[in-house]
Scaffold this motif. Sequence first.
Motif, mmCIF file in Angstrom:
data_model
loop_
_atom_site.group_PDB
_atom_site.id
_atom_site.type_symbol
_atom_site.label_atom_id
_atom_site.label_comp_id
_atom_site.label_asym_id
_atom_site.label_seq_id
_atom_site.Cartn_x
_atom_site.Cartn_y
_atom_site.Cartn_z
ATOM 1 N N HIS A 29 -35.248 -3.107 17.846
ATOM 2 C CA HIS A 29 -34.530 -1.974 17.241
ATOM 3 C C HIS A 29 -35.522 -1.109 16.482
ATOM 4 O O HIS A 29 -36.278 -1.611 15.653
ATOM 5 C CB HIS A 29 -33.446 -2.470 16.286
ATOM 6 N N SER A 94 -30.473 -0.539 14.822
ATOM 7 C CA SER A 94 -29.920 -0.259 16.144
ATOM 8 C C SER A 94 -31.025 0.279 17.035
ATOM 9 O O SER A 94 -32.132 0.577 16.573
ATOM 10 C CB SER A 94 -28.763 0.744 16.051
ATOM 11 N N TYR A 95 -30.708 0.400 18.314
ATOM 12 C CA TYR A 95 -31.656 1.002 19.239
ATOM 13 C C TYR A 95 -31.777 2.484 18.932
ATOM 14 O O TYR A 95 -30.984 3.040 18.185
ATOM 15 C CB TYR A 95 -31.201 0.771 20.683
#
Lengths: 113, 113
Positions: A29, A94-95
């Motif tokens: 991430h 998060s990505y």
Amino acid sequence: KAGVTQTPRYLIKTRGQQVTLSCSPISGHRSVSWYQQTPGQGLQFLFEYFSETQRNKGNFPGRFSGRQFSNSRSEMNVSTLELGDSALYLCASSYSVPGTEAFFGQGTRLTVV
Amino acid sequence: KQEVTQIPAALSVPEGENLVLNCSFTDSAIYNLQWFRQDPGKGLTSLLLIQSSQREQTSGRLNASLDKSSGRSTLYIAASQPGDSATYLCAVPPSNTGNQFYFGTGTSLTVIP
């Protein structure tokens, strides 16, 4: 795989001091976001970092700042602490693609006395 | 600015009951909507992520629906258990930014044994 890790879990500081909180995201991430949670205001967005750059910023005073390192770990700093800064500070990873699933850490409970 | 509202603010039900939590948002231009649960003093646990192109998402006893046009989402919990007691939060990211979420104020759920 390991989740989002926030350190320390608890902090007690005195008014006027400064504090640094750390967040290690899930491996892979590259986006890290920070939130402040208080009983009166709920969850409020502080800022988001991606690839060592601040991508978004919420409506907080300049005393709140952050940074991200090349390994995606992020820190946030609060200078000249005020009593009202007492809160649970959460980070999410998060990505990089906007709108992907976010995963949160356990938070850092900051108490300013 | 996106406004997210959750109704009811608190809910108390006997064990075994099915229940519905509501989330509404003012700007329908969203990437997705994510439901979280939060235990007291802890971080957020991701429950379900619904993409804007989806209408429903299911995980075990949880089912979430999304109606973008009306700005609404519901979280359905079947056969509630005392372990489901927590605060449930919905969150939406704006479509034109990175990973920044607007959160609702949450529904505090108590399941009575």
